[in-house]
Design a protein around this motif. Sequence first.
Motif, short mmCIF file in Angstrom:
data_model
loop_
_atom_site.label_atom_id
_atom_site.label_comp_id
_atom_site.label_asym_id
_atom_site.label_seq_id
_atom_site.Cartn_x
_atom_site.Cartn_y
_atom_site.Cartn_z
N SER A 197 0.83 -1.22 0.00
CA SER A 197 0.00 0.00 0.00
C SER A 197 0.85 1.26 0.00
O SER A 197 0.39 2.33 -0.37
CB SER A 197 -0.89 0.03 1.24
N SER A 198 2.11 1.14 0.45
CA SER A 198 3.02 2.29 0.39
C SER A 198 3.57 2.45 -1.02
O SER A 198 3.52 3.54 -1.60
CB SER A 198 4.19 2.09 1.36
N LEU A 199 4.07 1.34 -1.58
CA LEU A 199 4.76 1.43 -2.87
C LEU A 199 3.84 1.92 -3.99
O LEU A 199 4.29 2.61 -4.91
CB LEU A 199 5.37 0.07 -3.25
N SER A 200 2.56 1.57 -3.92
CA SER A 200 1.66 1.98 -5.01
C SER A 200 1.50 3.50 -5.08
O SER A 200 1.13 4.04 -6.12
CB SER A 200 0.30 1.29 -4.88
N MET A 201 1.80 4.21 -4.00
CA MET A 201 1.58 5.67 -3.98
C MET A 201 2.83 6.47 -4.34
O MET A 201 2.82 7.70 -4.27
CB MET A 201 1.17 6.12 -2.57
N SER A 202 3.91 5.79 -4.70
CA SER A 202 5.21 6.44 -4.84
C SER A 202 5.22 7.66 -5.75
O SER A 202 5.63 8.75 -5.36
CB SER A 202 6.20 5.42 -5.40
N GLU A 203 4.79 7.47 -6.98
CA GLU A 203 4.83 8.60 -7.94
C GLU A 203 3.82 9.69 -7.54
O GLU A 203 4.10 10.88 -7.71
CB GLU A 203 4.54 8.10 -9.37
N ILE A 204 2.68 9.26 -7.01
CA ILE A 204 1.66 10.26 -6.59
C ILE A 204 2.25 11.19 -5.54
O ILE A 204 2.16 12.43 -5.64
CB ILE A 204 0.40 9.56 -6.03
N LEU A 205 2.90 10.60 -4.53
CA LEU A 205 3.44 11.43 -3.44
C LEU A 205 4.64 12.24 -3.93
O LEU A 205 4.82 13.40 -3.52
CB LEU A 205 3.83 10.56 -2.24
N ALA A 206 5.46 11.65 -4.78
CA ALA A 206 6.61 12.40 -5.31
C ALA A 206 6.11 13.65 -6.04
O ALA A 206 6.62 14.76 -5.82
CB ALA A 206 7.42 11.52 -6.26
N CYS A 207 5.10 13.50 -6.88
CA CYS A 207 4.58 14.65 -7.63
C CYS A 207 3.93 15.67 -6.69
O CYS A 207 4.14 16.88 -6.83
CB CYS A 207 3.56 14.20 -8.67
N LEU A 208 3.14 15.18 -5.72
CA LEU A 208 2.45 16.11 -4.82
C LEU A 208 3.44 16.93 -4.00
O LEU A 208 3.38 18.16 -3.96
CB LEU A 208 1.53 15.34 -3.86
N PHE A 209 4.38 16.26 -3.35
CA PHE A 209 5.24 16.94 -2.39
C PHE A 209 6.42 17.66 -3.03
O PHE A 209 7.01 18.55 -2.43
CB PHE A 209 5.74 15.95 -1.33
N PHE A 210 6.79 17.26 -4.25
CA PHE A 210 7.98 17.88 -4.86
C PHE A 210 7.63 18.76 -6.06
O PHE A 210 8.51 19.36 -6.65
CB PHE A 210 8.98 16.80 -5.26
N LYS A 211 6.34 18.83 -6.40
CA LYS A 211 5.99 19.60 -7.59
C LYS A 211 4.68 20.37 -7.44
O LYS A 211 4.62 21.55 -7.74
CB LYS A 211 5.86 18.62 -8.78
N ILE A 212 3.66 19.68 -6.96
CA ILE A 212 2.30 20.23 -7.07
C ILE A 212 1.89 21.08 -5.88
O ILE A 212 1.40 22.19 -6.03
CB ILE A 212 1.28 19.07 -7.26
N MET A 213 2.10 20.55 -4.67
CA MET A 213 1.57 21.24 -3.50
C MET A 213 2.44 22.43 -3.11
O MET A 213 3.66 22.39 -3.26
CB MET A 213 1.49 20.28 -2.29
N LYS A 214 1.75 23.45 -2.59
CA LYS A 214 2.47 24.54 -1.93
C LYS A 214 2.79 24.00 -0.54
O LYS A 214 1.88 23.76 0.27
CB LYS A 214 1.52 25.74 -1.86
N TYR A 215 4.05 23.71 -0.29
CA TYR A 215 4.36 22.94 0.92
C TYR A 215 5.77 23.24 1.40
O TYR A 215 6.73 22.58 1.03
CB TYR A 215 4.21 21.44 0.60
#
Lengths: 311, 275
Positions: free
Chosen positions: B36-54
Amino acid sequence: MKSIRDAFGERLAEQGKINEKIVLISADLKVATKSNIFYENFPNRSFEVGIAEANAIGIAAGLGLSKYKPVLSSFSAFLIGKNVEIRTSIAYNNSPVVLIGTHGGFIGPDGATQSGIQDISIMRSMPRFKVFQPSTPILTANILDHCLEIDQPTYIRISRNVVPELYDENFFFVEGDPIIIQEFKDMCFFSSGPMVHNCCKASEILKNNHNINLGVIDFPSIKPINENKIIEIFKNTKIVFTVEDHMKEGGIGSALCEILSKYNLDTKVYIIGLNDFVSSGTPEELEKKYMLDPNSLSDFVLKTLNDRIFS
Amino acid sequence: MTRYNIDKVLLHNVSISLRIKTLEAIYRAQSGHIGSSLSMSEILACLFFKIMKYDKGNENNDKFILSKGHGVPILYAVYQELGWISMDELLTLRKINSKLQGHPDMTIFKYFDAGTGALGQGISIAIGYALAFKLDNKTSNVFCVIGDGEMQEGQIWEAAMYIGSKKIDNICVIIDNNKFQNERSVKETLDFYPVKNKWESFGWDCIDINGHSVDEIISAFNIFKSNNKPTVIIANTIKGSGVDFMENKSEWHSKNLDKSNYEKAIKQLESKYIK
C-alpha cells in the motif's frame, strides 16, 4: 422555567456574536437541538451536512484543526453512536470540537432508538475529551462558555427537559467541581442533568414526610473530576444514592465509585439508573416506569434504609 | 533548480528513492504496510515535490491527508526526502517512543495535517480544512489520498455527496486504485466496479490516469487546479509497484520482509534510477 436545550441554543447564538471563530455543523436536527438560532444568525458560519453524522464529525474535526471552534449538535444517540469517527477524527487529532448530545434519557414518545442512554459511559472513556452535563439554564450557559474557551475536545449532554433554575446569575462554573445543592450530614443524592431536580424533590419528600435529611449534589463536570473535592465531601458520608437517566454501567455512579475506591472511602453507594432501552411515553410516565421520579426515588431510599436497619 | 521546478526524470528518481527508503524503514521495523506504500510512490513524489504549496513552517501550505493511514511508511520517507526528518529518525518507524507511529499521529509528528487509521474518515476532515480555507479567503487546496478498498466505507460516500452537492473545488481526492485490500483483491472481496460513474453521479469530475506515470499525474493535478468543480483522480496503480515479486500480490499488503527479499527488492529498485 426554561429547557436546557433552549438555554444552549440561545447562549450559542450570543457567543456567535462575540466569537467569530465559532462555526456550527448540523445534521438535519437544528430545530430539535436548538442550534437553529445560531444557524439563522450566522449562515456563513453554519454547515448543514444532511443526515450524515460520520461526515459531520470529520468536518468538525477539520475545522477545529484550522483554528475554528466547531460546535456539532445532534441527538446523543446518533452522534455518540459514531464512536470510531469521534475517536479517530476528533480525539486522536485532539481537535477542539464541542459535541452537543441532546435527547438523553426520558425524551418522550419517540422511544428507544432516539433516546441517548450510553453517551456518558462512551464519552467518559474517550481519550482527551472532557464531559459535562448541566442541570439548569445558567449552568448550561456557563459550561458552553467554558467549552468554547478551552483548546480541547468536549462533550456536553444537553437534555430537553424544562427545569427550574438552581443557580444565581453570578454563578461561576469551575471545571471538575461537584456542587452541593442541599447540605447534609451523612447521606445524599448524587446526580447530574435534569435528574438533579428529581433528587431535590425526593429530598423534600423525605424531609417533610419522614424527617430524613438527604443532601443533593449536582455533578456537572463528569470528566475531569476534582478528586480532592470528592474526598472532602464524602469522607464523612455514609450513604450516597447516585441517580442518572442513563445506563448504570459507566455512568456517573461508576465515576463516583472509581474515586471512592481509589481513596479507600467506605461510603456505601447505591447506583440508581437504567437497565435497558427507554420506551415511548410522556417524560413523566417514563420517569415513573423506570423508577426515577421523585416518589420512586424517595421510596427507594426508605426501603434501602429500612433494609439496612433490619439486615 | 528549486523543488517546484523539478523535472520529470528527477521526480521519477524521487519516487524510486521513496520506495527504497520505505523498504529500509519497514525492514528495520520488521513491520509495516509495503504494498500500500509502494503503489503511492509517484503520486506522493509529484504532490510533495511539484504540485503542493508545501514549505516547512508555512501557514499557507496546502494540506495533505492520507486517509489510507496504513500507507504511512512512504509518507515518512517523503519527509526524509524533503530533509525535514533524518534517516536515523526514519529508521525508528514503529519502534517504542518513536514519532513515526504505525499509523499517522499528528499530535506527535507535527508535520501531519491529520491522524488517520480507521478508514473512511480522511475526506471528511479534508472538507473541514477546505471550508476553513474558504472562510479565511485563502486559495490553498486540500489533497486527500484514499485507497480503493476504502471506498467500501460508507463515510466516503457521505463526504463525496457533500462535496459534490456544495461544489467544493479546493479538495482533490486521489484514489490509489491498486486493486487489492487487506486480505484479497477488491474484486474478490466486494466488487464495486465501475468506480468512475459513481463519483460522476455525485457531481465530480473524474480523471482516470496511470498512477505511475509522472506525466499523467502532473497533468491531472493541473486539471484540478484549473477546475472549478470537485475533482477526483482515479490513479490506477500496482500494489507493491517497483518490486516484481511484490507486484499485485495481496500477501505483500503487510507481509514480513526478510533479509533475502529485502536485498533483492533494493537491488531491483536501485537499477530503476534514471541517470
